[in-house]
Write an enzyme that holds these catalytic residues in place. Structure first.
Site, short mmCIF file in Angstrom:
data_model
loop_
_atom_site.label_atom_id
_atom_site.label_comp_id
_atom_site.label_asym_id
_atom_site.label_seq_id
_atom_site.Cartn_x
_atom_site.Cartn_y
_atom_site.Cartn_z
N ASP A 244 123.47 28.44 -17.13
CA ASP A 244 123.59 29.40 -16.04
C ASP A 244 124.93 30.15 -16.10
O ASP A 244 125.98 29.53 -16.32
CB ASP A 244 123.50 28.61 -14.72
CG ASP A 244 123.50 29.48 -13.49
OD1 ASP A 244 122.51 30.20 -13.30
OD2 ASP A 244 124.47 29.45 -12.72
N GLU A 306 122.28 32.44 -20.03
CA GLU A 306 122.14 33.52 -19.08
C GLU A 306 123.48 34.25 -19.05
O GLU A 306 124.48 33.71 -18.57
CB GLU A 306 121.83 33.00 -17.67
CG GLU A 306 121.54 34.17 -16.75
CD GLU A 306 121.99 33.98 -15.30
OE1 GLU A 306 121.45 34.68 -14.44
OE2 GLU A 306 122.89 33.17 -15.04
C1 GLC Z 1 122.34 32.50 -11.90
C2 GLC Z 1 121.02 32.06 -11.30
C3 GLC Z 1 120.97 32.54 -9.87
C4 GLC Z 1 122.10 31.88 -9.10
C5 GLC Z 1 123.43 32.17 -9.78
C6 GLC Z 1 124.51 31.30 -9.25
O1 GLC Z 1 122.46 33.86 -11.97
O2 GLC Z 1 119.98 32.57 -12.06
O3 GLC Z 1 119.74 32.24 -9.27
O4 GLC Z 1 122.10 32.33 -7.79
O5 GLC Z 1 123.39 31.92 -11.17
O6 GLC Z 1 124.35 29.99 -9.71
#
Ligand code: GLC
Length: 591
Positions: A244, A306
């Site tokens: 993440d 991500e």
């Molecule tokens: C990422 C997740 C999202 C979350 C953020 C903070 O972007 O996909 O859903 O709110 O991280 O953890």
């Protein structure tokens, strides 16, 4: 059917009326389609499972409830494994299921090595992994390294006193003056990224909600504690992690102010460039360390990142200088193209399929953070056809595809109608400009029973009206449904060598409307052409098969949308309806 010509190749044996249409429609001299197939990257040679897998993201709160509390859970997922198997999925990424106060619905973790009771128990988790394995489905965990919950024991200790042993596990600073945060950094979720803590009279930093304090990754103890988390789950049999928010892991130690940009955002804050809180070079050394940790384990564990990188150069860096960082960086350039445009997709795929690291691309269009592709790309008239086209694009590329639950049945975004119904805090803060992410997190639509078969209780988010028409049960029995289209696509991807390991080359590079490409194995024995009409008008497209090395070759349709919509006129001409899909095998020698 009135057709407009898309490509410029004119075979001498063309029927005269059609030839006239073509000549009228194409000004200038004909340009031959070039054979541009290049052998590149390890995609055709390596045998990493994650290059051939179809990934499927599950938002566990919303997938299947098994105990009637209105919230999806692990046993619910297990009960749907046969469905996923039948669909053709190879790996499921489950968004966070760890104990959490659920401020950010699991992305605020208070214990990294346990299961939140609302999702089940560790025994349920082990059962899920075992049952998935029986069906050859791998389980990918969501690893959230940037921040914990403010209720995590580490943070509770850290905030208890300035000299606590865990104080330095988070980012604590004095205010610029006692009543002002240390600098102008803003949270991605609105307002200052600093929150004052009255007990110790300092500010702590949080890229996201105040309840999500950022860990200090420059502290070696933090690193070791988090590496231990990775090992814990790998020992339990998971096949890898979705990492993440990895670009946010480090911040400028000098706390320089971010540059200001014109205008304000949905929360009323001034726009800023996250120059000193995003993509700091130290991220890469840490990603290499993550990779080393997962490589201690057998089974070729995978890391998926991500990071919404701004361009292909930054995306490519995520593979690592020696392919020693992330195997599958999510491609947000492709995901966020946000309109169907043949030239745009041609450019984006040219970049990523031929990236300088020879890394495996990883593509998706929908997830739990952005409106679903059915609406985001839809024009309000052709949404179904456009969504099928995107399915074809996703599943016929050399890139590893990731689906989002419900995409395969044509689920749409259903945001709350009233502020008081909003569950996602960013919707509460940003309403109405920012309605939050509830709309793309509504319950999975299984059948026509109450609550679409998701729960016997009260669902945590309402089931959309469209569930009556778009649901698994109805679609299973309709051969022309979304679901069956997805199944056929996945089956093709699995069974056809050209789609499985073939190289990618764009065809008809000047076509403004139809995105066409060739997938073919490097020994030339298997070749598939895909043509996607990204326009609201019927189009005509032509492929110079002999220039591609297929003398006297012909096209044999494998799949089309709408079915029977694409008409093939030998030897290489195809007419496509608006947003039509055409997937065909090249048969090298026909009598
Ligand atoms: C990422 C997740 C999202 C979350 C953020 C903070 O972007 O996909 O859903 O709110 O991280 O953890």
């Amino acid at each position: 059917m009135a057709v407009r010509r898309s490509s410029s190749f004119l075979p001498y044996c063309f029927p005269l009326p059609l030839l006239l249409v073509i000549l009228v429609a194409v000004p200038g001299s004909p340009q031959r389609t070039k054979l541009t197939t290049r052998v590149h990257g390890p995609a055709g040679s390596g045998d990493h499972w994650w290059k051939h897998a179809v990934f499927y993201e599950i938002y566990p709160r919303s997938f299947q409830d098994s105990n009637g509390d209105g919230i999806g859970d692990l046993n619910g997922i297990t009960s749907r494994l046969d469905y996923l198997k039948d669909l053709g999925v190879d790996a499921i990424w489950i968004t966070p299921i760890y104990p959490s106060p659920q401020v950010d619905f699991g992305y605020d973790i208070s214990d990294y090595t346990a299961i939140d009771p609302q999702f089940g128990t560790m025994a349920d988790f082990d059962h899920l992994v075992r049952e998935a394995k029986k069906r050859k489905i791998r389980v990918i965990m969501d690893f959230v390294p940037n921040h914990t919950s403010d209720q995590h024991p580490w943070f509770l200790a850290s905030r208890s006193s300035q000299d606590n042993q865990k104080r330095d596990w988070y980012i604590w600073r004095d205010g610029r003056v006692p009543t002002e945060p240390p600098n102008n950094w803003l949270s991605w979720f609105g307002h200052s990224a600093w929150t004052f803590d009255s007990t110790t009279r300092q500010y702590y930093y949080h890229y996201f909600y105040p309840q999500q304090p950022d860990l200090n990754w420059r502290n070696p103890e933090v690193r070791e504690a988090m590496f231990a988390v990775l090992r814990f789950w790998l020992r339990r049999g998971v096949a890898g992690f979705r990492l993440d928010a990895v670009s946010r892991l480090f911040e400028d130690p000098e706390l320089r102010d971010d540059p200001m940009l014109p205008g304000t955002n949905a929360y009323g804050d001034p726009n800023i460039q996250h120059k000193y809180t995003d993509n700091l070079p130290e991220v890469h050394a840490l990603l290499r360390d993550f990779r080393k940790v997962v490589s201690e384990f057998p089974g070729d564990p995978v890391l998926i990142s991500e990071a919404d990188e701004p361009n292909i150069a930054e995306l490519t860096k995520l593979y690592g200088a020696h392919n020693d960082e992330i195997q599958l960086p999510m491609d947000f350039q492709v995901a966020d193209a946000n309109r169907l445009s043949a030239p745009l997709f041609r450019t984006l795929f040219e970049e990523v399929e031929h990236n300088a690291a020879s890394g495996q691309p990883y593509i998706f269009f929908s997830n739990h953070d952005q409106p679903r592709q059915w609406d985001r790309y839809g024009d309000g008239i052709h949404n179904d056809a456009m969504a099928r086209l995107m399915a074809a694009l996703l599943l016929t590329m050399q890139a590893t595809p990731q689906m989002y639950y419900g995409e395969e049945i044509g689920m749409r975004t259903t945001p709350p109608a009233r502020k008081e119904d909003v569950r996602d805090p960013i919707g509460k803060l940003g309403w109405p400009a920012e309605k939050g992410r509830d709309g793309e997190r509504t319950p999975m639509q299984w059948d026509t029973s109450a609550n679409a078969g998701f729960t016997s209780g009260v669902p945590w988010l309402p089931v959309p009206e469209s569930a009556k028409q778009y649901n698994v049960a109805v679609e299973q029995s309709d051969p022309e449904s979304f679901l069956n289209f997805y199944k056929r696509l996945i089956a093709l991807r699995r069974s056809r060598l050209a789609l499985r390991i073939g190289n990618y080359a764009a065809l008809n590079p000047n076509d403004e409307n139809v995105f066409s490409y060739l997938r073919r194995t490097s020994d030339d024995r298997h070749a598939i052409i895909v043509a996607l009409n990204m326009s609201p008008e019927a189009q005509f497209v032509s492929f110079d098969l002999s220039a591609l090395g297929f003398f006297a070759g012909a096209l044999k349709t494998l799949l089309a949308s709408p079915s029977g919509g694409a008409e093939v006129q030998p030897p290489g001409q195809v007419s496509l309806p608006p947003y039509g899909v055409f997937i065909a095998e090249i048969i090298p020698h026909v009598q």
